[in-house]
Design a protein around this motif. Sequence first.
Motif, short mmCIF file in Angstrom:
data_model
loop_
_atom_site.label_atom_id
_atom_site.label_comp_id
_atom_site.label_asym_id
_atom_site.label_seq_id
_atom_site.Cartn_x
_atom_site.Cartn_y
_atom_site.Cartn_z
N SER A 1 8.03 8.88 2.58
CA SER A 1 6.84 8.15 2.14
C SER A 1 5.56 8.92 2.48
O SER A 1 4.63 8.96 1.69
CB SER A 1 6.79 6.76 2.78
N VAL A 2 5.53 9.52 3.67
CA VAL A 2 4.36 10.30 4.05
C VAL A 2 4.22 11.52 3.15
O VAL A 2 3.11 11.84 2.68
CB VAL A 2 4.45 10.72 5.53
N THR B 1 3.19 3.28 7.20
CA THR B 1 4.64 3.30 7.05
C THR B 1 5.35 2.74 8.28
O THR B 1 6.41 2.10 8.16
CB THR B 1 5.14 4.74 6.79
N LEU B 2 4.78 2.93 9.45
CA LEU B 2 5.39 2.36 10.65
C LEU B 2 5.19 0.85 10.73
O LEU B 2 6.04 0.12 11.28
CB LEU B 2 4.80 3.03 11.89
N PHE B 3 4.08 0.35 10.20
CA PHE B 3 3.80 -1.08 10.26
C PHE B 3 4.51 -1.85 9.15
O PHE B 3 4.75 -3.06 9.29
CB PHE B 3 2.28 -1.31 10.16
N ALA B 4 4.86 -1.19 8.07
CA ALA B 4 5.44 -1.86 6.91
C ALA B 4 6.93 -2.11 7.12
O ALA B 4 7.78 -1.45 6.53
CB ALA B 4 5.20 -1.02 5.65
N ARG B 5 7.26 -3.07 7.97
CA ARG B 5 8.65 -3.44 8.21
C ARG B 5 8.69 -4.88 8.69
O ARG B 5 7.86 -5.32 9.50
CB ARG B 5 9.30 -2.49 9.21
N HIS B 6 9.67 -5.63 8.20
CA HIS B 6 9.78 -7.05 8.58
C HIS B 6 11.15 -7.55 8.14
O HIS B 6 11.83 -6.93 7.32
CB HIS B 6 8.68 -7.87 7.91
N THR B 7 11.56 -8.70 8.70
CA THR B 7 12.83 -9.33 8.35
C THR B 7 12.58 -10.80 8.06
O THR B 7 11.86 -11.48 8.80
CB THR B 7 13.85 -9.19 9.48
N THR C 1 12.35 -0.95 -6.37
CA THR C 1 11.59 0.24 -6.72
C THR C 1 10.51 -0.16 -7.72
O THR C 1 10.83 -0.51 -8.87
CB THR C 1 12.47 1.34 -7.34
N VAL C 2 9.28 -0.17 -7.29
CA VAL C 2 8.18 -0.53 -8.17
C VAL C 2 6.88 0.01 -7.57
O VAL C 2 6.74 0.08 -6.35
CB VAL C 2 8.09 -2.06 -8.36
N ILE C 3 5.97 0.41 -8.42
CA ILE C 3 4.66 0.88 -7.97
C ILE C 3 3.61 -0.10 -8.49
O ILE C 3 3.45 -0.25 -9.71
CB ILE C 3 4.36 2.29 -8.50
N PRO C 4 2.91 -0.81 -7.62
CA PRO C 4 1.84 -1.72 -8.05
C PRO C 4 0.62 -0.91 -8.49
O PRO C 4 -0.26 -0.58 -7.68
CB PRO C 4 1.57 -2.57 -6.81
N LEU C 5 0.53 -0.59 -9.75
CA LEU C 5 -0.44 0.39 -10.22
C LEU C 5 -1.88 -0.10 -10.18
O LEU C 5 -2.81 0.71 -10.22
CB LEU C 5 -0.08 0.85 -11.64
N LEU D 1 0.82 -1.20 0.00
CA LEU D 1 0.00 0.00 0.00
C LEU D 1 0.86 1.26 0.00
O LEU D 1 0.55 2.24 -0.68
CB LEU D 1 -0.93 0.01 1.22
N VAL D 2 1.95 1.24 0.77
CA VAL D 2 2.85 2.38 0.80
C VAL D 2 3.48 2.59 -0.58
O VAL D 2 3.55 3.71 -1.10
CB VAL D 2 3.94 2.19 1.87
N ALA D 3 3.94 1.49 -1.19
CA ALA D 3 4.53 1.60 -2.52
C ALA D 3 3.52 2.08 -3.56
O ALA D 3 3.87 2.79 -4.50
CB ALA D 3 5.11 0.25 -2.94
N ALA D 4 2.25 1.71 -3.38
CA ALA D 4 1.22 2.07 -4.34
C ALA D 4 0.98 3.57 -4.41
O ALA D 4 0.51 4.08 -5.44
CB ALA D 4 -0.09 1.35 -4.00
N VAL D 5 1.27 4.30 -3.34
CA VAL D 5 1.09 5.75 -3.35
C VAL D 5 2.43 6.46 -3.49
O VAL D 5 2.55 7.65 -3.19
CB VAL D 5 0.35 6.22 -2.08
N GLY D 6 3.46 5.73 -3.95
CA GLY D 6 4.74 6.34 -4.23
C GLY D 6 5.72 6.31 -3.09
O GLY D 6 6.80 6.93 -3.18
N GLY D 7 5.39 5.63 -1.98
CA GLY D 7 6.29 5.57 -0.84
C GLY D 7 7.58 4.83 -1.14
O GLY D 7 7.67 4.06 -2.11
N THR D 8 8.58 5.06 -0.31
CA THR D 8 9.91 4.50 -0.53
C THR D 8 10.14 3.33 0.43
O THR D 8 10.01 3.48 1.65
CB THR D 8 10.99 5.55 -0.28
N LEU D 9 10.50 2.18 -0.13
CA LEU D 9 10.86 1.01 0.65
C LEU D 9 12.37 0.91 0.72
O LEU D 9 13.06 1.05 -0.29
CB LEU D 9 10.29 -0.27 0.04
N GLU D 10 12.87 0.65 1.91
CA GLU D 10 14.31 0.48 2.11
C GLU D 10 14.59 -0.96 2.50
O GLU D 10 14.04 -1.48 3.47
CB GLU D 10 14.82 1.43 3.20
N LEU D 11 15.42 -1.63 1.69
CA LEU D 11 15.78 -3.02 1.95
C LEU D 11 17.16 -3.07 2.60
O LEU D 11 18.06 -2.30 2.26
CB LEU D 11 15.81 -3.83 0.65
N SER D 12 17.33 -3.98 3.54
CA SER D 12 18.61 -4.16 4.21
C SER D 12 18.84 -5.64 4.41
O SER D 12 17.89 -6.43 4.47
CB SER D 12 18.62 -3.44 5.56
#
Length: 432
Positions: free
Chosen positions: A181-182, A143-149, A91-95, A66-77
Amino acid sequence: MNARTPSDRERAGGERTVARHGWAQALVTVLGGLLAMAVVAVLGLWAAGADGLPDGGFAPVVAATLVAAVGGTLELSGSAGDLADTQAGLTVIPLSVTLTGALVFAWGFLRPLRHRAVAGAAELAGWAARVAALWLLALIGLTLFARHTFDIPLGNDELAELGDLFGASPRIGFTTDVPLSVFVGMVWLAGVLVIALLVSRGAPLPGGLLRFQESVRPAAYAMVALLLACVVIGLVVALVVAAVKGHARETFAVILLGLPNLMWLALTIGLGATWNGRVEGPFGLPMPHVLDEVLRTPDISELNLRTLSEQDGRVWWLLVVDVVLLLAAAFVLAARSPARVRAWQHAVQMAVALALTVFMICLLGRLSAHYGLSVLGIGDLGGSLAGELFLRPRLWGAVGLAVPWGLVTGFLGALAARHVRRRGEVDAAGPG
């Protein structure tokens, strides 16, 4: 006897009533948009097999989508112990999710404004601000919930034993850049609301902007209709393919996550645009196999009508479909415009609108993904542990091609609409 007109007090009371219920309507709009986007994302990710993610990762991945769908930035580590290193990026937007949310937000925003001729700037700003305030809270939560390992399996027993020996069992996680992202999500909402006002003929505008509606609204409506028509055509084709050739689950994953990505890409390719890209490793494109064949080369590949037709001659039908769709969009533009607008003016409006539309597609349609694992800084451990995928347009070439296409189809569409009764025309015979 004259009809009774509302007094200033009655009008003020009516405006206070609208304002009193504005927060509830804004809440319905935001919750409705979020729910629609979440349903599409959940079904699409399930069809793509993400329901099997370990460690309760499905829900965070939905939030990240959902964050990516509105242009938010995902950071992978990534981490793989002291002797190993992992790198990853996405980097991808699920249109499909983006479009669903935009349509629901636009409908919810316009619904309280229907049956109005004119609305004050303060009223529109206040209504938009209520929606934006609630959307801001929702964005922060997402954005705060969208994190996982996740743990990454090493692929075979020998590599797994090597990873255990060196303490190099790789893990990869994702988070979001919350401030960026916000911010981008708020810009996305502002764009959706502005486009909704431009497209809807029945939506009220402040008095100072009414002079622009005759030149902007028909073009905006035509472009939105063009984009939606592409998606509908793609949906029909995808459902036929799923029914005839099978692979229904994979096909529905494409429909629910990336159908506009594919169809709007095809629209620009039909205009003659070129995209550059490359696929390496186990990545697969959520697109027809012919695209994967063109892009899976050692060097950066060109994706256009020529290279695609070398793999499948049927690709030239994209050109035919584009001609039909653009002529139809130009006809709609002319038919919704006042009768006094001349054909060359329609051509200019169509050219500008199509150039802006192609520019938007090029910005939203980019994608890139990569990951890799190295031990002691030496190479990648196995082809299954490294991969790269990217697709990006030749932006200004694509936008430049849209201009002549718009001029020609805009002029022809205006000629075709000459016999359609439009606003501003009167019967030659006069009142009878």
